[in-house]
Scaffold this motif. Structure first.
Motif, PDB file in Angstrom:
ATOM      1  N   GLY A  71      -2.974  11.805  21.476  1.00  0.00           N
ATOM      2  CA  GLY A  71      -4.266  12.061  22.101  1.00  0.00           C
ATOM      3  C   GLY A  71      -4.886  10.797  22.672  1.00  0.00           C
ATOM      4  O   GLY A  71      -4.417   9.669  22.429  1.00  0.00           O
ATOM      5  N   ASP A  72      -5.994  10.977  23.421  1.00  0.00           N
ATOM      6  CA  ASP A  72      -6.633   9.855  24.114  1.00  0.00           C
ATOM      7  C   ASP A  72      -7.176   8.798  23.158  1.00  0.00           C
ATOM      8  O   ASP A  72      -7.251   7.616  23.500  1.00  0.00           O
ATOM      9  N   ASP A  73      -7.586   9.203  21.945  1.00  0.00           N
ATOM     10  CA  ASP A  73      -8.228   8.271  21.023  1.00  0.00           C
ATOM     11  C   ASP A  73      -7.282   7.795  19.917  1.00  0.00           C
ATOM     12  O   ASP A  73      -7.724   7.263  18.901  1.00  0.00           O
ATOM     13  N   HIS A  74      -5.987   7.965  20.111  1.00  0.00           N
ATOM     14  CA  HIS A  74      -5.027   7.599  19.066  1.00  0.00           C
ATOM     15  C   HIS A  74      -4.938   6.081  18.920  1.00  0.00           C
ATOM     16  O   HIS A  74      -5.047   5.333  19.898  1.00  0.00           O
ATOM     17  N   SER A  75      -4.712   5.630  17.677  1.00  0.00           N
ATOM     18  CA  SER A  75      -4.648   4.192  17.387  1.00  0.00           C
ATOM     19  C   SER A  75      -3.459   3.504  18.044  1.00  0.00           C
ATOM     20  O   SER A  75      -3.422   2.274  18.134  1.00  0.00           O
ATOM     21  N   VAL A  76      -2.471   4.279  18.527  1.00  0.00           N
ATOM     22  CA  VAL A  76      -1.290   3.669  19.131  1.00  0.00           C
ATOM     23  C   VAL A  76      -1.646   2.944  20.432  1.00  0.00           C
ATOM     24  O   VAL A  76      -0.958   2.001  20.846  1.00  0.00           O
ATOM     25  N   TYR A  77      -2.748   3.345  21.094  1.00  0.00           N
ATOM     26  CA  TYR A  77      -3.178   2.637  22.305  1.00  0.00           C
ATOM     27  C   TYR A  77      -3.570   1.193  21.973  1.00  0.00           C
ATOM     28  O   TYR A  77      -3.280   0.263  22.731  1.00  0.00           O
ATOM     29  N   ALA A  78      -4.240   1.016  20.825  1.00  0.00           N
ATOM     30  CA  ALA A  78      -4.609  -0.339  20.394  1.00  0.00           C
ATOM     31  C   ALA A  78      -3.362  -1.157  20.094  1.00  0.00           C
ATOM     32  O   ALA A  78      -3.304  -2.361  20.391  1.00  0.00           O
ATOM     33  N   LYS A  79      -2.352  -0.514  19.505  1.00  0.00           N
ATOM     34  CA  LYS A  79      -1.078  -1.204  19.251  1.00  0.00           C
ATOM     35  C   LYS A  79      -0.439  -1.637  20.566  1.00  0.00           C
ATOM     36  O   LYS A  79       0.116  -2.733  20.671  1.00  0.00           O
ATOM     37  N   GLY A  80      -0.525  -0.770  21.576  1.00  0.00           N
ATOM     38  CA  GLY A  80       0.045  -1.109  22.881  1.00  0.00           C
ATOM     39  C   GLY A  80      -0.610  -2.334  23.481  1.00  0.00           C
ATOM     40  O   GLY A  80       0.067  -3.223  24.007  1.00  0.00           O
ATOM     41  N   GLU A  81      -1.945  -2.404  23.407  1.00  0.00           N
ATOM     42  CA  GLU A  81      -2.665  -3.574  23.934  1.00  0.00           C
ATOM     43  C   GLU A  81      -2.313  -4.824  23.136  1.00  0.00           C
ATOM     44  O   GLU A  81      -2.144  -5.909  23.694  1.00  0.00           O
ATOM     45  N   GLU A  82      -2.203  -4.674  21.815  1.00  0.00           N
ATOM     46  CA  GLU A  82      -1.916  -5.820  20.949  1.00  0.00           C
ATOM     47  C   GLU A  82      -0.552  -6.431  21.246  1.00  0.00           C
ATOM     48  O   GLU A  82      -0.396  -7.662  21.245  1.00  0.00           O
ATOM     49  N   PHE A  83       0.439  -5.585  21.509  1.00  0.00           N
ATOM     50  CA  PHE A  83       1.809  -6.073  21.668  1.00  0.00           C
ATOM     51  C   PHE A  83       2.303  -6.019  23.110  1.00  0.00           C
ATOM     52  O   PHE A  83       3.494  -6.235  23.361  1.00  0.00           O
ATOM     53  N   GLY A  84       1.411  -5.733  24.078  1.00  0.00           N
ATOM     54  CA  GLY A  84       1.789  -5.766  25.485  1.00  0.00           C
ATOM     55  C   GLY A  84       2.731  -4.658  25.908  1.00  0.00           C
ATOM     56  O   GLY A  84       3.596  -4.859  26.764  1.00  0.00           O
ATOM     57  N   VAL A  85       2.573  -3.486  25.305  1.00  0.00           N
ATOM     58  CA  VAL A  85       3.396  -2.318  25.661  1.00  0.00           C
ATOM     59  C   VAL A  85       2.531  -1.338  26.450  1.00  0.00           C
ATOM     60  O   VAL A  85       1.457  -0.939  26.000  1.00  0.00           O
ATOM     61  N   ASP A  86       2.997  -0.958  27.643  1.00  0.00           N
ATOM     62  CA  ASP A  86       2.238  -0.035  28.489  1.00  0.00           C
ATOM     63  C   ASP A  86       2.347   1.394  27.953  1.00  0.00           C
ATOM     64  O   ASP A  86       3.447   1.904  27.730  1.00  0.00           O
ATOM     65  N   ILE A  87       1.186   2.020  27.754  1.00  0.00           N
ATOM     66  CA  ILE A  87       1.133   3.427  27.361  1.00  0.00           C
ATOM     67  C   ILE A  87       0.293   4.152  28.393  1.00  0.00           C
ATOM     68  O   ILE A  87      -0.898   3.865  28.550  1.00  0.00           O
ATOM     69  N   GLU A  88       0.936   5.049  29.128  1.00  0.00           N
ATOM     70  CA  GLU A  88       0.262   5.725  30.228  1.00  0.00           C
ATOM     71  C   GLU A  88      -0.790   6.711  29.714  1.00  0.00           C
ATOM     72  O   GLU A  88      -0.837   7.045  28.532  1.00  0.00           O
ATOM     73  N   GLU A  89      -1.619   7.178  30.657  1.00  0.00           N
ATOM     74  CA  GLU A  89      -2.696   8.096  30.297  1.00  0.00           C
ATOM     75  C   GLU A  89      -2.175   9.435  29.789  1.00  0.00           C
ATOM     76  O   GLU A  89      -2.915  10.176  29.131  1.00  0.00           O
ATOM     77  N   ASP A  90      -0.916   9.767  30.105  1.00  0.00           N
ATOM     78  CA  ASP A  90      -0.369  11.041  29.619  1.00  0.00           C
ATOM     79  C   ASP A  90      -0.031  11.000  28.138  1.00  0.00           C
ATOM     80  O   ASP A  90       0.344  12.020  27.541  1.00  0.00           O
ATOM     81  N   GLY A  91      -0.198   9.816  27.510  1.00  0.00           N
ATOM     82  CA  GLY A  91      -0.023   9.711  26.063  1.00  0.00           C
ATOM     83  C   GLY A  91       1.403   9.789  25.582  1.00  0.00           C
ATOM     84  O   GLY A  91       1.659  10.082  24.410  1.00  0.00           O
ATOM     85  N   MET A  92       2.380   9.485  26.448  1.00  0.00           N
ATOM     86  CA  MET A  92       3.784   9.537  26.041  1.00  0.00           C
ATOM     87  C   MET A  92       4.217   8.189  25.471  1.00  0.00           C
ATOM     88  O   MET A  92       4.017   7.156  26.086  1.00  0.00           O
ATOM     89  N   VAL A  93       4.809   8.242  24.272  1.00  0.00           N
ATOM     90  CA  VAL A  93       5.329   7.033  23.626  1.00  0.00           C
ATOM     91  C   VAL A  93       6.777   7.306  23.238  1.00  0.00           C
ATOM     92  O   VAL A  93       7.065   8.273  22.530  1.00  0.00           O
ATOM     93  N   VAL A  94       7.682   6.462  23.711  1.00  0.00           N
ATOM     94  CA  VAL A  94       9.118   6.624  23.415  1.00  0.00           C
ATOM     95  C   VAL A  94       9.565   5.454  22.543  1.00  0.00           C
ATOM     96  O   VAL A  94       9.477   4.292  22.951  1.00  0.00           O
TER      97      VAL A  94
END
Length: 575
Positions: A71-94
């Protein structure tokens, strides 16, 4: 949630691709078919340590890939910013993990190569895995304070942030005080080292940005011939008879002759005139610049020698002249502190007393919040245990001040030990039989009781942890009858708020599944292969019936399977 899982050449699995859905997915199958191997692969996908033994015999590498939708408010977005991993708005993480037959591990998040530690950080944010071993981890007394803080996260967030700021200051001051008051011989050696460093930097007489200015000057001197040739060619092309300026002058006069006939021509004439005078000025500057150019080999040697000296100091004290000068200032301050140790110790004592007072104030506030939260958590656990036929069990969350040592702060005439989380230690205690004393959770012997207590806690904490997917690996071992039904119902309730993937041997749990997957093992050409099949309604009945009675299916066992599935559907409809 975890929507796609692909496993290749992992243990006895050559290739399995699972499309996972929301709600409760149950994996069943014979012992040894490979159910737990699938969980092992997910654990590797989320950062567990790998081994070359996981690579299927004869294969070059084992590969696991998982697609998550968040979802839009998931903590994984913060992880992406912290480690420089792009996470698109569609919320897909592979998440991807491969282990070569030589034991090398390769990890990726959304296609970016990452370390195993970073993969583990993403894994913790996406999946919560509970096996019989993990249940023991949940019962670890060291984790109880984390669980209580998770339960009271909203109330504790701001106080813990305030406490952390004071605690970092407190630790820094205590460390400095210890360094200054420690062994006199060590302090004298430290002073000698600092004095040597200061003298070396003082003798260097560095100036801010000196290295940049010297590098620029060296570049000019090293390329003197190219610079002079370029300036001279430009000047010769512009100045002289039948050169650029002559032609520009001719063009300016020709255009000026047409200026009276049209405003457009007049503007063009003015623009050309302005350009002519700008080029003329540039020509004069080229001449002046060439006259000032002078090649000085001795100056070039001086610059090289000075830059070598600055680079030597950079290797020791900082990456730039500015950092070196900052380091020199710190050295000077520390020399002053050591030379005036007594006065600095007195000052530090006062600062430590002040920050300790603030720290204890925040710690007491956190303690009060935890104490109140422990009462609420105790009541919530009792309610969950009743549903699991542990209504006579008594559960308690004990919040105590951790006993400190002689040098620790005093709180109401009691030394308390301060840590990054306060001065509390939290213990989960329980007795499952009336009349028996309360014991720590990890000292409960019964596996069945442990499973039920873990599920009760998981039901409560799943609402607070925000995990995308929860995985249970045979946590229902050692139970049967009505307790098995209660566990099935509890697992389903957890799946209402989180995607749940469960490996089970209980027909009650299998009947509760929204999606039922059977894991099968086949031997072909002397090779063992594991396959996964999503079951339709009739196949579900057969599988549940088989789990009730064993391998032989009769009309009676099939009827029992249908009844169990109908009861499960009725419960789910009312939940």
């Amino acid at each position: 949630m975890l929507t796609e899982l692909t496993i290749r050449d992992f243990a006895i699995i050559d290739h399995v691709s699972l499309t996972l859905k929301d709600g409760l997915t149950v994996l069943t199958g014979e012992t040894g078919a490979g159910k737990s191997i699938i969980i092992d692969s997910i654990q590797l996908l989320t950062g567990a340590r790998g081994s070359v033994e996981f690579v299927r015999h004869g294969a070059k590498r084992a590969e696991i890939e998982g697609l998550f939708i968040v979802g839009d408010d998931h903590s994984v977005y913060a992880k992406g910013e912290e480690f420089g991993v792009d996470i698109e708005e569609d919320g897909m993480v592979v998440l991807q993990r491969s282990i070569t037959h030589q034991g090398k591990s390769i990890c990726r998040v959304n296609g970016k190569l990452v370390t195993l530690g970073i993969l583990k950080e993403f894994g913790k944010a996406l999946i919560d895995i509970h096996s019989q071993h993990e249940t023991q981890s949940l019962m670890d007394p060291e984790r109880h304070i984390e669980l209580l803080d998770t339960y009271a996260e909203d109330e504790l967030k701001q106080p813990k942030q305030e406490y952390k700021k004071h605690y970092e200051t407190y630790r820094s001051l205590k460390k400095r005080y210890k360094e200054l008051s420690d062994n006199e011989q060590e302090m004298a050696q430290r002073l000698d080292l600092l004095q040597f460093q200061w003298n070396e930097l003082e003798e260097a007489k560095l100036e801010p940005k000196e290295d940049e200015e010297l590098s620029e000057e060296r570049n000019k001197l090293s390329n003197f011939e190219k610079i002079y040739s370029g300036l001279n060619d430009a000047y010769e092309a512009l100045y002289g008879e039948q050169k650029g300026m002559d032609w520009l002058s001719h063009a300016m006069m020709s255009l000026d002759a047409t200026a009276d006939y049209d405003e457009t021509y007049q503007r063009m004439s003015e623009e050309l005139s302005n350009s002519y005078y700008l080029v003329e000025e540039l020509t004069f500057r080229l001449s002046t610049e060439m006259e000032g150019l002078e090649f000085d080999p001795e100056r070039l040697d001086e610059i090289e020698e000075r830059l070598n000296e600055i680079n030597r100091l950079k290797r020791k004290y900082g990456q730039s002249v500015e950092e070196i000068l900052e380091y020199k200032d710190k050295v000077e301050e520390e020399i002053d502190e050591i030379n005036n140790k007594d006065s600095f110790l007195s000052k530090l004592e006062t600062e430590i007393e002040d920050v300790t007072e603030d720290l204890l104030l925040e710690a007491r506030h956190i303690h009060d919040i935890r104490t109140e939260a422990s009462k609420q958590l105790t009541e919530a656990v009792h309610e969950e245990l009743k549903d699991l036929y542990l209504e006579k069990a008594v559960f308690d969350v004990k919040v105590e001040k951790k006993q400190g040592k002689q040098d620790d702060p005093l709180l109401k005439n009691q030394q308390v030990s301060l840590s990054s989380s306060g001065f509390d230690e939290v213990k989960f205690l329980i007795t499952t039989n009336p009349g028996e004393p309360m014991k720590p959770l990890h000292k409960i012997a019964s596996g069945g009781e442990m499973s039920r207590i873990m599920l009760a806690l998981k039901q409560i904490f799943s609402r607070h942890q925000g995990i995308t997917s929860v995985i249970f690996d045979e946590v229902d071992t050692g139970v049967s009858g009505r307790v098995a039904q209660a566990i099935a119902e509890k697992i389903f309730k957890i799946s209402v708020d989180s995607q749940v993937l469960c490996i089970s041997h209980l027909p009650q749990v299998a009947a509760m599944a929204d999606t039922h997957v059977r894991i099968m093992k086949n031997v072909r050409d002397n090779k063992t292969k594991t396959k996964a099949k999503e079951l339709n309604t009739n196949e579900k009945v057969e599988e549940v019936a088989r789990m009730i009675s064993g391998t032989e299916l009769t009309e009676t066992t099939l009827q029992n399977g249908r009844e169990l599935l109908n009861l499960a559907e009725s419960f789910k409809a009312d939940t």
